[in-house]
Design a protein around this motif. Structure first.
Motif, PDB file in Angstrom:
ATOM      1  N   GLU A  20       0.836  -1.207   0.000  1.00 24.26           N
ATOM      2  CA  GLU A  20       0.000   0.000   0.000  1.00 24.26           C
ATOM      3  C   GLU A  20       0.868   1.254   0.000  1.00 24.26           C
ATOM      4  O   GLU A  20       0.555   2.239  -0.664  1.00 24.26           O
ATOM      5  CB  GLU A  20      -0.917   0.020   1.219  1.00 24.26           C
ATOM      6  CG  GLU A  20      -2.064  -0.956   1.149  1.00 24.26           C
ATOM      7  CD  GLU A  20      -2.925  -0.914   2.397  1.00 24.26           C
ATOM      8  OE1 GLU A  20      -3.060   0.171   3.006  1.00 24.26           O
ATOM      9  OE2 GLU A  20      -3.459  -1.977   2.765  1.00 24.26           O
ATOM     10  N   GLN A  23       2.084   2.467  -3.452  1.00 20.00           N
ATOM     11  CA  GLN A  23       1.119   2.900  -4.459  1.00 20.00           C
ATOM     12  C   GLN A  23       1.404   4.345  -4.877  1.00 20.00           C
ATOM     13  O   GLN A  23       1.758   5.179  -4.042  1.00 20.00           O
ATOM     14  CB  GLN A  23      -0.313   2.778  -3.928  1.00 20.00           C
ATOM     15  CG  GLN A  23      -0.737   1.365  -3.625  1.00 20.00           C
ATOM     16  CD  GLN A  23      -0.646   0.465  -4.836  1.00 20.00           C
ATOM     17  OE1 GLN A  23      -1.133   0.793  -5.913  1.00 20.00           O
ATOM     18  NE2 GLN A  23      -0.009  -0.681  -4.666  1.00 20.00           N
ATOM     19  N   PRO A  24       1.265   4.647  -6.170  1.00 20.84           N
ATOM     20  CA  PRO A  24       1.607   5.984  -6.669  1.00 20.84           C
ATOM     21  C   PRO A  24       0.846   7.129  -5.994  1.00 20.84           C
ATOM     22  O   PRO A  24       1.390   8.208  -5.805  1.00 20.84           O
ATOM     23  CB  PRO A  24       1.253   5.924  -8.155  1.00 20.84           C
ATOM     24  CG  PRO A  24       1.081   4.491  -8.492  1.00 20.84           C
ATOM     25  CD  PRO A  24       0.807   3.760  -7.215  1.00 20.84           C
ATOM     26  N   ASN A  25      -0.388   6.892  -5.603  1.00 22.02           N
ATOM     27  CA  ASN A  25      -1.184   7.961  -5.004  1.00 22.02           C
ATOM     28  C   ASN A  25      -0.858   8.212  -3.537  1.00 22.02           C
ATOM     29  O   ASN A  25      -1.329   9.164  -2.942  1.00 22.02           O
ATOM     30  CB  ASN A  25      -2.675   7.674  -5.167  1.00 22.02           C
ATOM     31  CG  ASN A  25      -3.094   6.376  -4.504  1.00 22.02           C
ATOM     32  OD1 ASN A  25      -2.293   5.474  -4.316  1.00 22.02           O
ATOM     33  ND2 ASN A  25      -4.359   6.277  -4.176  1.00 22.02           N
ATOM     34  N   VAL A  26      -0.033   7.350  -2.927  1.00 22.95           N
ATOM     35  CA  VAL A  26       0.318   7.501  -1.513  1.00 22.95           C
ATOM     36  C   VAL A  26       1.508   8.437  -1.342  1.00 22.95           C
ATOM     37  O   VAL A  26       1.520   9.297  -0.467  1.00 22.95           O
ATOM     38  CB  VAL A  26       0.599   6.122  -0.863  1.00 22.95           C
ATOM     39  CG1 VAL A  26       1.067   6.284   0.565  1.00 22.95           C
ATOM     40  CG2 VAL A  26      -0.646   5.252  -0.929  1.00 22.95           C
ATOM     41  N   GLY A  27       2.518   8.269  -2.169  1.00 18.44           N
ATOM     42  CA  GLY A  27       3.657   9.176  -2.150  1.00 18.44           C
ATOM     43  C   GLY A  27       4.600   9.019  -0.966  1.00 18.44           C
ATOM     44  O   GLY A  27       5.237   9.981  -0.554  1.00 18.44           O
TER      45      GLY A  27
END
Length: 80
Positions: A20, A23-27
């Motif tokens: 998790e 993930q690209p949207n977590v940064g």
């Protein structure tokens, strides 16, 4: 959190949280201690494939080897 899961007999939860995190949207970028913990989890699970992917990730993003990472990788390759 990942280290806590790993140290409390919940290795699959540790790997799920690590996935998790990437993930690209977590940064969030994992640090050396997190990566060493994930490699140790791979050793506990006997997951050489995922542990090797982590080693490749280290090279890809330019994270240098330290004692924690080296020890975790040695354990991975001797255990699996």
């Amino acid at each position: 959190m990942i280290t806590c899961y790993a140290q409390n007999s919940q290795p699959k939860e540790a790997l799920n949280l690590f996935n998790e995190m990437l993930q690209p949207n977590v940064g969030i970028q994992p640090d050396k201690i997190t990566l060493a913990s994930v490699i140790s989890v791979c050793s506990k699970l006997g997951d050489l494939r995922f542990g090797s992917l982590i080693e490749s990730y280290l090279s890809k993003v330019g994270i240098g080897m330290d004692d924690h990472l080296a020890t975790a990788l040695i354990d991975l390759y001797t255990t699996c």
